[in-house]
Design an enzyme around this catalytic site. Structure first.
Site, mmCIF file in Angstrom:
data_model
loop_
_atom_site.group_PDB
_atom_site.id
_atom_site.type_symbol
_atom_site.label_atom_id
_atom_site.label_comp_id
_atom_site.label_asym_id
_atom_site.label_seq_id
_atom_site.Cartn_x
_atom_site.Cartn_y
_atom_site.Cartn_z
ATOM 1 N N ARG A 137 -3.029 16.940 -5.642
ATOM 2 C CA ARG A 137 -1.736 16.313 -5.893
ATOM 3 C C ARG A 137 -0.733 17.286 -6.482
ATOM 4 O O ARG A 137 0.447 17.218 -6.201
ATOM 5 C CB ARG A 137 -1.893 15.137 -6.875
ATOM 6 C CG ARG A 137 -2.679 13.973 -6.325
ATOM 7 C CD ARG A 137 -2.999 12.963 -7.402
ATOM 8 N NE ARG A 137 -3.855 13.610 -8.393
ATOM 9 C CZ ARG A 137 -3.879 13.330 -9.681
ATOM 10 N NH1 ARG A 137 -3.131 12.394 -10.170
ATOM 11 N NH2 ARG A 137 -4.680 13.988 -10.489
ATOM 12 N N SER A 184 -6.236 7.762 -10.918
ATOM 13 C CA SER A 184 -7.055 6.679 -11.486
ATOM 14 C C SER A 184 -6.840 6.555 -12.988
ATOM 15 O O SER A 184 -6.835 5.460 -13.536
ATOM 16 C CB SER A 184 -8.536 6.920 -11.198
ATOM 17 O OG SER A 184 -8.809 6.755 -9.829
ATOM 18 N N HIS A 194 -6.479 7.870 -2.933
ATOM 19 C CA HIS A 194 -7.840 8.140 -2.458
ATOM 20 C C HIS A 194 -7.968 7.733 -0.984
ATOM 21 O O HIS A 194 -8.537 8.469 -0.176
ATOM 22 C CB HIS A 194 -8.885 7.326 -3.246
ATOM 23 C CG HIS A 194 -9.065 7.729 -4.662
ATOM 24 N ND1 HIS A 194 -8.984 6.820 -5.695
ATOM 25 C CD2 HIS A 194 -9.346 8.922 -5.227
ATOM 26 C CE1 HIS A 194 -9.209 7.445 -6.839
ATOM 27 N NE2 HIS A 194 -9.423 8.726 -6.585
#
Length: 153
Positions: A90, A128, A17
């Protein structure tokens, strides 16, 4: 003034992030990190802890602000006068998902543009969700979380 929203759950904030946000800063006058409150997701960290972590990580970035929001992300963009939404990519599956969301958002509010920033290779496996799973099982997440945030866990 060019304002962008970087939305997410940030549960927890990861080095991936941070990389995406720092790389987006030269493009905008202000970037609002929007912590979305999603009633369908069971959060691991409290909203207060996530805000505290993000504010600690970006304490020296005057162009960064941290806020929370509920509801449609494009409506929050309108509320904060953001014409851009930053999204990190990603994987190919991230791209397909984000492309569909961006197209729907554009249909709802055409003046808001989605900006995709591709993850650096070293961060492409960090999510996450995976970091939360490691935390839930008492694993060491130090290498995945910025020091300022890790110190607050």
């Amino acid at each position: 003034m060019k304002i962008a929203l970087f939305p997410g759950s940030f549960d927890p904030v990861t080095k991936a992030h941070v990389d995406i946000l720092k790389r987006s800063l030269p493009l905008f006058d202000k970037v609002v990190i929007g912590i979305g409150l999603n009633s369908t997701k069971a959060a691991y960290l409290t909203i207060e802890k996530r805000k505290e972590m993000l504010r600690a990580v970006f304490a020296n970035e005057p162009k960064v602000e941290v806020q929370t929001y509920e509801g449609l992300t494009v409506e929050f963009c309108k509320k904060i006068n953001a014409n851009y939404m930053i999204r990190g990519i990603r994987t190919v599956s991230d791209f397909e998902y984000e492309k569909a969301i961006a197209q729907m958002n554009h249909a709802l509010v055409p003046e808001i543009e989605s900006i995709f920033i591709v993850s650096k290779p070293g961060y492409s496996s960090i999510s996450s969700t995976i970091v939360r799973d490691i935390m839930r099982n008492n694993g060491d997440v130090k290498q995945f979380i910025p020091k300022e945030a890790f110190d607050l866990l």
